[in-house]
Design an enzyme around this catalytic site. Structure first.
Site, PDB file in Angstrom:
ATOM      1  N   HIS A 130      -4.435  -1.777   2.067  1.00 38.74           N
ATOM      2  CA  HIS A 130      -2.995  -2.006   2.051  1.00 38.74           C
ATOM      3  C   HIS A 130      -2.707  -3.131   1.066  1.00 38.74           C
ATOM      4  O   HIS A 130      -3.541  -4.011   0.847  1.00 38.74           O
ATOM      5  CB  HIS A 130      -2.556  -2.390   3.471  1.00 38.74           C
ATOM      6  CG  HIS A 130      -1.087  -2.462   3.682  1.00 38.74           C
ATOM      7  ND1 HIS A 130      -0.330  -3.537   3.268  1.00 38.74           N
ATOM      8  CD2 HIS A 130      -0.214  -1.607   4.281  1.00 38.74           C
ATOM      9  CE1 HIS A 130       0.940  -3.347   3.611  1.00 38.74           C
ATOM     10  NE2 HIS A 130       1.034  -2.176   4.227  1.00 38.74           N
ATOM     11  N   ASP A 142      -8.729  -6.630   8.109  1.00 44.32           N
ATOM     12  CA  ASP A 142      -7.345  -6.222   8.340  1.00 44.32           C
ATOM     13  C   ASP A 142      -7.374  -5.253   9.517  1.00 44.32           C
ATOM     14  O   ASP A 142      -7.772  -4.105   9.382  1.00 44.32           O
ATOM     15  CB  ASP A 142      -6.799  -5.549   7.074  1.00 44.32           C
ATOM     16  CG  ASP A 142      -5.412  -4.934   7.266  1.00 44.32           C
ATOM     17  OD1 ASP A 142      -4.918  -4.913   8.417  1.00 44.32           O
ATOM     18  OD2 ASP A 142      -4.835  -4.454   6.275  1.00 44.32           O
TER      19      ASP A 142
END
Length: 409
Positions: free
Chosen positions: A121, A198
Protein backbone atom coordinates in the site's frame (compact mmCIF):
# COMPACT_ATOMS: atom_id res chain seq x y z
CA UNK A 1 -19.84 -20.38 7.75
CA UNK A 2 -20.51 -17.69 10.35
CA UNK A 3 -24.21 -17.37 11.11
CA UNK A 4 -25.88 -14.59 9.17
CA UNK A 5 -27.63 -13.67 12.41
CA UNK A 6 -24.58 -11.42 12.87
CA UNK A 7 -25.83 -9.13 10.13
CA UNK A 8 -28.56 -7.81 12.43
CA UNK A 9 -25.89 -6.09 14.53
CA UNK A 10 -24.95 -3.82 11.61
CA UNK A 11 -27.76 -1.27 11.14
CA UNK A 12 -26.23 0.30 8.02
CA UNK A 13 -26.70 -2.96 6.10
CA UNK A 14 -30.47 -2.81 6.54
CA UNK A 15 -31.15 -0.43 3.67
CA UNK A 16 -31.75 -0.30 -0.07
CA UNK A 17 -29.46 1.29 -2.64
CA UNK A 18 -31.09 2.22 -5.94
CA UNK A 19 -34.07 0.09 -5.02
CA UNK A 20 -32.02 -3.01 -4.19
CA UNK A 21 -30.96 -4.47 -0.83
CA UNK A 22 -27.44 -3.31 -0.03
CA UNK A 23 -24.61 -5.79 -0.56
CA UNK A 24 -21.49 -4.25 0.99
CA UNK A 25 -18.29 -5.70 -0.50
CA UNK A 26 -15.81 -2.96 0.39
CA UNK A 27 -14.62 -3.93 3.86
CA UNK A 28 -10.95 -3.79 2.84
CA UNK A 29 -11.44 -0.04 2.53
CA UNK A 30 -13.47 0.25 5.73
CA UNK A 31 -15.66 -2.14 7.66
CA UNK A 32 -19.14 -1.45 8.93
CA UNK A 33 -19.78 -0.89 12.64
CA UNK A 34 -21.91 -3.08 14.91
CA UNK A 35 -24.38 -1.59 17.38
CA UNK A 36 -22.04 -2.60 20.21
CA UNK A 37 -19.42 -0.13 18.95
CA UNK A 38 -21.96 2.59 18.17
CA UNK A 39 -23.44 2.25 21.67
CA UNK A 40 -20.00 2.34 23.31
CA UNK A 41 -19.23 5.64 21.57
CA UNK A 42 -22.64 7.03 22.51
CA UNK A 43 -22.20 6.00 26.16
CA UNK A 44 -18.75 7.60 26.33
CA UNK A 45 -19.99 10.94 25.00
CA UNK A 46 -23.19 10.89 27.06
CA UNK A 47 -21.70 9.76 30.38
CA UNK A 48 -17.90 9.91 30.56
CA UNK A 49 -16.68 12.62 28.16
CA UNK A 50 -13.57 14.14 29.72
CA UNK A 51 -9.88 14.42 29.06
CA UNK A 52 -7.70 11.63 30.40
CA UNK A 53 -4.75 11.35 32.80
CA UNK A 54 -4.74 14.98 33.89
CA UNK A 55 -7.78 15.34 36.15
CA UNK A 56 -8.82 13.91 39.49
CA UNK A 57 -12.57 14.31 39.07
CA UNK A 58 -14.93 11.39 38.49
CA UNK A 59 -15.48 11.89 34.75
CA UNK A 60 -11.74 12.18 34.15
CA UNK A 61 -11.08 9.02 36.12
CA UNK A 62 -13.78 7.11 34.24
CA UNK A 63 -12.50 8.32 30.86
CA UNK A 64 -8.94 7.35 31.80
CA UNK A 65 -10.11 3.93 32.92
CA UNK A 66 -11.89 3.35 29.62
CA UNK A 67 -8.96 4.65 27.56
CA UNK A 68 -6.31 2.59 29.33
CA UNK A 69 -8.70 -0.37 29.49
CA UNK A 70 -8.88 -0.28 25.70
CA UNK A 71 -5.08 -0.37 25.56
CA UNK A 72 -5.09 -3.56 27.61
CA UNK A 73 -7.68 -5.07 25.25
CA UNK A 74 -5.38 -4.27 22.32
CA UNK A 75 -2.42 -5.80 24.15
CA UNK A 76 -4.28 -9.07 24.61
CA UNK A 77 -5.68 -8.94 21.07
CA UNK A 78 -2.21 -8.95 19.48
CA UNK A 79 -0.43 -10.66 22.42
CA UNK A 80 2.01 -7.82 23.12
CA UNK A 81 4.20 -8.37 26.17
CA UNK A 82 3.14 -5.10 27.82
CA UNK A 83 0.78 -2.16 27.38
CA UNK A 84 3.95 -0.05 27.17
CA UNK A 85 4.32 -1.50 23.66
CA UNK A 86 0.85 -0.38 22.52
CA UNK A 87 0.69 3.17 21.13
CA UNK A 88 -2.61 4.68 20.03
CA UNK A 89 -2.36 6.59 16.75
CA UNK A 90 -4.65 7.82 13.96
CA UNK A 91 -4.17 4.63 11.97
CA UNK A 92 -1.74 2.48 10.02
CA UNK A 93 -0.45 5.40 7.96
CA UNK A 94 0.52 7.46 11.00
CA UNK A 95 2.05 4.41 12.68
CA UNK A 96 4.33 3.55 9.74
CA UNK A 97 5.32 7.20 9.32
CA UNK A 98 6.21 7.28 13.02
CA UNK A 99 8.55 4.32 12.59
CA UNK A 100 10.12 5.82 9.47
CA UNK A 101 10.68 9.15 11.21
CA UNK A 102 11.31 8.11 14.81
CA UNK A 103 13.36 4.98 14.18
CA UNK A 104 14.55 5.53 10.63
CA UNK A 105 16.14 8.94 11.06
CA UNK A 106 18.11 7.70 14.06
CA UNK A 107 19.34 4.48 12.49
CA UNK A 108 19.53 4.76 8.70
CA UNK A 109 22.74 6.00 7.09
CA UNK A 110 23.86 6.56 3.50
CA UNK A 111 24.11 3.25 1.65
CA UNK A 112 21.87 1.33 4.05
CA UNK A 113 19.09 -0.72 2.46
CA UNK A 114 15.34 -0.58 3.07
CA UNK A 115 13.52 -3.58 1.58
CA UNK A 116 9.81 -3.70 0.70
CA UNK A 117 7.64 -5.45 -1.94
CA UNK A 118 5.76 -4.42 -5.09
CA UNK A 119 2.42 -5.23 -3.45
CA UNK A 120 2.66 -2.62 -0.70
CA UNK A 121 0.00 0.00 0.00
CA UNK A 122 1.23 3.54 -0.62
CA UNK A 123 1.34 4.03 3.16
CA UNK A 124 4.09 1.43 3.28
CA UNK A 125 5.99 2.82 0.29
CA UNK A 126 6.09 6.60 0.50
CA UNK A 127 7.49 6.90 4.07
CA UNK A 128 10.40 4.66 3.05
CA UNK A 129 10.91 6.57 -0.22
CA UNK A 130 11.16 9.80 1.74
CA UNK A 131 13.47 8.29 4.34
CA UNK A 132 15.74 6.84 1.65
CA UNK A 133 15.97 10.22 -0.12
CA UNK A 134 16.67 12.06 3.13
CA UNK A 135 19.34 9.66 4.39
CA UNK A 136 20.88 8.56 1.08
CA UNK A 137 19.70 4.98 1.60
CA UNK A 138 18.82 2.38 -1.04
CA UNK A 139 15.19 1.31 -1.45
CA UNK A 140 14.89 -2.24 -2.78
CA UNK A 141 11.90 -4.35 -3.84
CA UNK A 142 11.39 -8.08 -3.38
CA UNK A 143 10.32 -9.78 -6.60
CA UNK A 144 6.88 -11.38 -6.65
CA UNK A 145 5.96 -14.77 -8.02
CA UNK A 146 3.61 -14.91 -11.04
CA UNK A 147 0.58 -15.43 -8.77
CA UNK A 148 1.43 -12.45 -6.57
CA UNK A 149 2.92 -14.41 -3.69
CA UNK A 150 6.28 -14.01 -1.96
CA UNK A 151 8.92 -16.73 -2.09
CA UNK A 152 11.47 -16.93 0.71
CA UNK A 153 14.17 -17.41 -1.93
CA UNK A 154 13.39 -13.97 -3.31
CA UNK A 155 13.39 -12.53 0.21
CA UNK A 156 16.85 -14.00 0.84
CA UNK A 157 18.05 -12.58 -2.47
CA UNK A 158 16.86 -9.07 -1.59
CA UNK A 159 17.83 -8.88 2.10
CA UNK A 160 21.58 -8.51 2.70
CA UNK A 161 23.94 -7.53 5.50
CA UNK A 162 23.42 -3.91 4.38
CA UNK A 163 19.67 -4.13 4.98
CA UNK A 164 18.52 -2.23 8.04
CA UNK A 165 14.71 -2.27 7.61
CA UNK A 166 12.36 -4.79 6.00
CA UNK A 167 8.75 -3.64 5.76
CA UNK A 168 5.92 -5.77 4.40
CA UNK A 169 2.16 -6.06 4.55
CA UNK A 170 0.84 -9.16 6.28
CA UNK A 171 -2.11 -9.41 3.87
CA UNK A 172 -2.38 -7.66 0.50
CA UNK A 173 -5.31 -5.27 0.14
CA UNK A 174 -5.40 -6.04 -3.60
CA UNK A 175 -4.33 -9.64 -4.13
CA UNK A 176 -5.43 -11.00 -0.77
CA UNK A 177 -2.00 -12.65 -0.51
CA UNK A 178 -1.11 -13.78 3.01
CA UNK A 179 2.62 -13.26 3.42
CA UNK A 180 4.93 -15.51 5.51
CA UNK A 181 5.75 -12.79 8.03
CA UNK A 182 7.33 -15.02 10.67
CA UNK A 183 9.78 -16.51 8.17
CA UNK A 184 10.57 -13.13 6.60
CA UNK A 185 11.18 -11.70 10.08
CA UNK A 186 13.76 -14.40 10.77
CA UNK A 187 15.56 -13.59 7.52
CA UNK A 188 15.55 -9.90 8.42
CA UNK A 189 16.91 -10.57 11.91
CA UNK A 190 19.56 -12.97 10.62
CA UNK A 191 20.88 -10.05 8.56
CA UNK A 192 20.69 -7.55 11.41
CA UNK A 193 17.60 -5.74 10.12
CA UNK A 194 14.36 -4.90 11.90
CA UNK A 195 10.94 -6.08 10.65
CA UNK A 196 8.02 -3.67 10.22
CA UNK A 197 4.59 -5.17 9.46
CA UNK A 198 1.64 -3.38 7.88
CA UNK A 199 -1.14 -5.30 9.60
CA UNK A 200 -4.08 -3.21 8.35
CA UNK A 201 -5.61 -6.11 6.41
CA UNK A 202 -4.54 -8.79 8.88
CA UNK A 203 -5.73 -7.62 12.31
CA UNK A 204 -9.44 -7.66 11.35
CA UNK A 205 -9.35 -11.08 9.70
CA UNK A 206 -6.97 -13.48 11.46
CA UNK A 207 -5.43 -14.10 14.85
CA UNK A 208 -2.31 -11.96 15.31
CA UNK A 209 0.42 -12.82 17.80
CA UNK A 210 3.22 -10.27 17.59
CA UNK A 211 5.45 -12.25 19.95
CA UNK A 212 5.15 -15.39 17.81
CA UNK A 213 5.79 -13.36 14.65
CA UNK A 214 8.76 -11.73 16.45
CA UNK A 215 8.25 -8.58 14.35
CA UNK A 216 9.71 -5.35 15.70
CA UNK A 217 6.82 -3.08 14.75
CA UNK A 218 3.22 -3.87 13.79
CA UNK A 219 0.67 -1.28 12.62
CA UNK A 220 -3.08 -1.53 12.13
CA UNK A 221 -6.26 0.57 11.93
CA UNK A 222 -9.49 0.37 13.93
CA UNK A 223 -11.88 1.29 11.13
CA UNK A 224 -11.12 -1.90 9.18
CA UNK A 225 -12.00 -4.10 12.17
CA UNK A 226 -15.46 -2.85 13.13
CA UNK A 227 -14.04 0.10 15.08
CA UNK A 228 -14.28 3.86 14.55
CA UNK A 229 -12.31 5.87 12.03
CA UNK A 230 -9.35 7.91 13.24
CA UNK A 231 -7.93 5.34 15.67
CA UNK A 232 -5.12 2.86 15.10
CA UNK A 233 -2.26 1.16 16.85
CA UNK A 234 1.50 1.01 16.60
CA UNK A 235 2.99 -1.98 18.40
CA UNK A 236 6.73 -1.81 18.96
CA UNK A 237 9.19 -3.82 21.00
CA UNK A 238 9.86 -1.96 24.21
CA UNK A 239 13.60 -1.52 23.77
CA UNK A 240 13.15 -0.02 20.30
CA UNK A 241 10.41 2.36 21.43
CA UNK A 242 12.45 3.48 24.42
CA UNK A 243 15.41 4.28 22.17
CA UNK A 244 13.26 6.28 19.71
CA UNK A 245 12.59 9.98 19.95
CA UNK A 246 8.95 11.14 19.70
CA UNK A 247 7.91 12.71 16.39
CA UNK A 248 5.11 14.87 17.79
CA UNK A 249 5.56 17.22 20.71
CA UNK A 250 3.15 18.96 23.09
CA UNK A 251 0.93 18.19 26.02
CA UNK A 252 0.39 14.69 27.43
CA UNK A 253 3.74 13.32 26.21
CA UNK A 254 5.94 15.46 28.46
CA UNK A 255 7.39 14.83 31.89
CA UNK A 256 9.00 18.22 32.60
CA UNK A 257 9.17 21.37 30.47
CA UNK A 258 11.79 24.02 31.13
CA UNK A 259 12.55 27.19 29.19
CA UNK A 260 15.12 25.55 26.94
CA UNK A 261 14.75 21.83 27.41
CA UNK A 262 12.10 19.19 28.14
CA UNK A 263 11.89 15.54 29.10
CA UNK A 264 9.40 12.93 27.97
CA UNK A 265 6.98 10.68 29.75
CA UNK A 266 7.61 6.97 29.86
CA UNK A 267 6.05 4.54 27.36
CA UNK A 268 3.50 4.48 25.88
CA UNK A 269 2.56 8.10 26.51
CA UNK A 270 5.68 9.74 25.09
CA UNK A 271 4.31 8.97 21.60
CA UNK A 272 0.78 10.25 22.34
CA UNK A 273 1.15 14.02 22.26
CA UNK A 274 -1.91 16.22 22.76
CA UNK A 275 -5.38 15.11 23.74
CA UNK A 276 -5.45 11.47 22.66
CA UNK A 277 -8.11 9.75 20.56
CA UNK A 278 -10.16 8.83 23.62
CA UNK A 279 -13.53 8.01 22.06
CA UNK A 280 -11.78 6.16 19.24
CA UNK A 281 -9.94 3.96 21.72
CA UNK A 282 -13.18 3.23 23.58
CA UNK A 283 -14.83 2.25 20.29
CA UNK A 284 -11.85 0.12 19.30
CA UNK A 285 -12.04 -1.67 22.64
CA UNK A 286 -15.72 -2.45 21.99
CA UNK A 287 -14.85 -3.71 18.50
CA UNK A 288 -12.21 -6.04 19.95
CA UNK A 289 -14.76 -7.41 22.42
CA UNK A 290 -17.14 -8.05 19.51
CA UNK A 291 -14.50 -9.78 17.36
CA UNK A 292 -13.27 -11.89 20.28
CA UNK A 293 -16.81 -13.08 20.94
CA UNK A 294 -17.09 -14.30 17.34
CA UNK A 295 -13.54 -15.65 17.26
CA UNK A 296 -10.81 -14.59 14.82
CA UNK A 297 -10.31 -18.22 13.79
CA UNK A 298 -13.98 -18.39 12.77
CA UNK A 299 -13.70 -15.13 10.85
CA UNK A 300 -10.62 -16.37 8.97
CA UNK A 301 -12.31 -19.64 8.04
CA UNK A 302 -15.45 -17.80 6.94
CA UNK A 303 -13.44 -15.53 4.65
CA UNK A 304 -11.53 -18.44 3.08
CA UNK A 305 -14.88 -20.02 2.27
CA UNK A 306 -16.21 -16.74 0.89
CA UNK A 307 -13.12 -16.24 -1.30
CA UNK A 308 -13.24 -19.82 -2.59
CA UNK A 309 -16.90 -19.51 -3.53
CA UNK A 310 -16.37 -16.09 -5.13
CA UNK A 311 -13.48 -17.32 -7.24
CA UNK A 312 -15.55 -20.32 -8.34
CA UNK A 313 -18.59 -18.22 -9.29
CA UNK A 314 -16.69 -15.39 -10.93
CA UNK A 315 -14.63 -17.83 -12.98
CA UNK A 316 -17.87 -18.78 -14.73
CA UNK A 317 -17.95 -15.35 -16.41
CA UNK A 318 -16.12 -15.26 -19.75
CA UNK A 319 -13.74 -12.35 -20.08
CA UNK A 320 -13.24 -11.90 -16.33
CA UNK A 321 -9.69 -12.01 -14.95
CA UNK A 322 -9.01 -12.67 -11.25
CA UNK A 323 -5.70 -11.53 -9.76
CA UNK A 324 -3.73 -13.13 -6.93
CA UNK A 325 -3.23 -16.66 -5.61
CA UNK A 326 -5.45 -19.36 -7.13
CA UNK A 327 -5.51 -21.26 -3.83
CA UNK A 328 -8.15 -19.66 -1.55
CA UNK A 329 -6.19 -20.84 1.51
CA UNK A 330 -3.33 -18.56 0.42
CA UNK A 331 -5.51 -15.47 0.35
CA UNK A 332 -7.76 -13.53 2.68
CA UNK A 333 -11.32 -12.52 1.80
CA UNK A 334 -10.38 -10.31 -1.14
CA UNK A 335 -11.11 -11.02 -4.81
CA UNK A 336 -9.78 -8.45 -7.28
CA UNK A 337 -10.73 -8.67 -10.93
CA UNK A 338 -11.23 -6.97 -14.29
CA UNK A 339 -14.00 -7.56 -16.79
CA UNK A 340 -12.50 -7.65 -20.27
CA UNK A 341 -11.82 -4.13 -21.58
CA UNK A 342 -14.46 -2.48 -19.38
CA UNK A 343 -12.99 0.13 -17.05
CA UNK A 344 -13.34 -0.92 -13.39
CA UNK A 345 -15.11 2.35 -12.57
CA UNK A 346 -17.78 1.51 -15.14
CA UNK A 347 -18.14 -2.00 -13.70
CA UNK A 348 -18.45 -0.57 -10.18
CA UNK A 349 -21.06 1.94 -11.36
CA UNK A 350 -23.26 -0.79 -12.85
CA UNK A 351 -22.88 -2.85 -9.67
CA UNK A 352 -23.86 0.16 -7.56
CA UNK A 353 -27.00 0.57 -9.68
CA UNK A 354 -27.84 -2.94 -8.46
CA UNK A 355 -27.09 -2.14 -4.81
CA UNK A 356 -23.64 -3.78 -4.74
CA UNK A 357 -20.74 -1.78 -3.31
CA UNK A 358 -17.24 -2.68 -4.54
CA UNK A 359 -14.05 -0.66 -4.80
CA UNK A 360 -12.56 0.37 -8.16
CA UNK A 361 -9.24 2.06 -8.91
CA UNK A 362 -5.59 1.48 -8.07
CA UNK A 363 -6.37 0.78 -4.37
CA UNK A 364 -3.41 2.91 -3.22
CA UNK A 365 -1.11 0.35 -4.84
CA UNK A 366 0.10 1.90 -8.09
CA UNK A 367 3.42 -0.02 -8.22
CA UNK A 368 1.40 -3.25 -7.97
CA UNK A 369 -0.92 -2.08 -10.76
CA UNK A 370 2.18 -1.54 -12.91
CA UNK A 371 3.43 -5.03 -11.99
CA UNK A 372 0.01 -6.45 -12.99
CA UNK A 373 0.19 -4.40 -16.22
CA UNK A 374 -3.18 -2.73 -15.58
CA UNK A 375 -4.18 0.82 -14.70
CA UNK A 376 -6.90 -0.18 -12.25
CA UNK A 377 -8.98 -3.11 -11.00
CA UNK A 378 -12.30 -3.79 -9.29
CA UNK A 379 -12.22 -5.37 -5.85
CA UNK A 380 -14.76 -7.27 -3.79
CA UNK A 381 -13.71 -7.67 -0.16
CA UNK A 382 -15.63 -9.78 2.32
CA UNK A 383 -16.07 -9.70 6.08
CA UNK A 384 -17.96 -11.49 8.81
CA UNK A 385 -21.34 -10.00 7.81
CA UNK A 386 -21.17 -11.26 4.19
CA UNK A 387 -22.80 -14.44 2.90
CA UNK A 388 -22.64 -16.72 -0.12
CA UNK A 389 -25.82 -15.02 -1.31
CA UNK A 390 -23.83 -11.78 -1.52
CA UNK A 391 -21.43 -13.53 -3.91
CA UNK A 392 -24.40 -14.70 -5.99
CA UNK A 393 -25.63 -11.09 -6.17
CA UNK A 394 -22.14 -9.97 -7.23
CA UNK A 395 -22.01 -12.63 -9.94
CA UNK A 396 -25.39 -11.62 -11.34
CA UNK A 397 -24.40 -7.97 -11.16
CA UNK A 398 -21.27 -8.68 -13.19
CA UNK A 399 -23.36 -10.57 -15.75
CA UNK A 400 -25.54 -7.47 -16.01
CA UNK A 401 -22.46 -5.30 -16.49
CA UNK A 402 -21.15 -7.64 -19.16
CA UNK A 403 -24.45 -7.45 -21.01
CA UNK A 404 -24.52 -3.65 -20.64
CA UNK A 405 -21.05 -3.37 -22.18
CA UNK A 406 -21.55 -6.24 -24.64
CA UNK A 407 -19.99 -4.25 -27.48
CA UNK A 408 -16.49 -4.79 -25.98
CA UNK A 409 -16.82 -8.58 -25.83
Amino acid sequence: MISQELKKYFPILDQEINGNPLVYLDSAATSQKPVQVIEALKAYYELDNSNVHRGVHTLGNRATESYEGAREKVRKFINAASTEEVIFMRGTTTAINTVASGYGRMNIQAGDEIVITYMEHHSNIIPWQQLAKERGAVLKYIDLEDDGTISLENVRAAVTENTKIVSMMYVSNVLGTMNPIREVTKIAHDNGAIMVVDGAQAAPHLKVDVQALDCDFFAFSGHKMCGPTGIGVLYGKKDLLEAMEPVEFGGEMIDFVGLYDSTWKELPWKFEGGTPIIAGAVGLGAAIDFLNEIGLENIEQHEHEMAAYAMERLSEIDGLTIYGPADPLKRAGVVTFNLSEVHPHDVATVLDMNGIAVRAGHHCAQPLMKWLDVTATARASFYLYNSLEDVDRLTEGLRTAKEYFSDVF
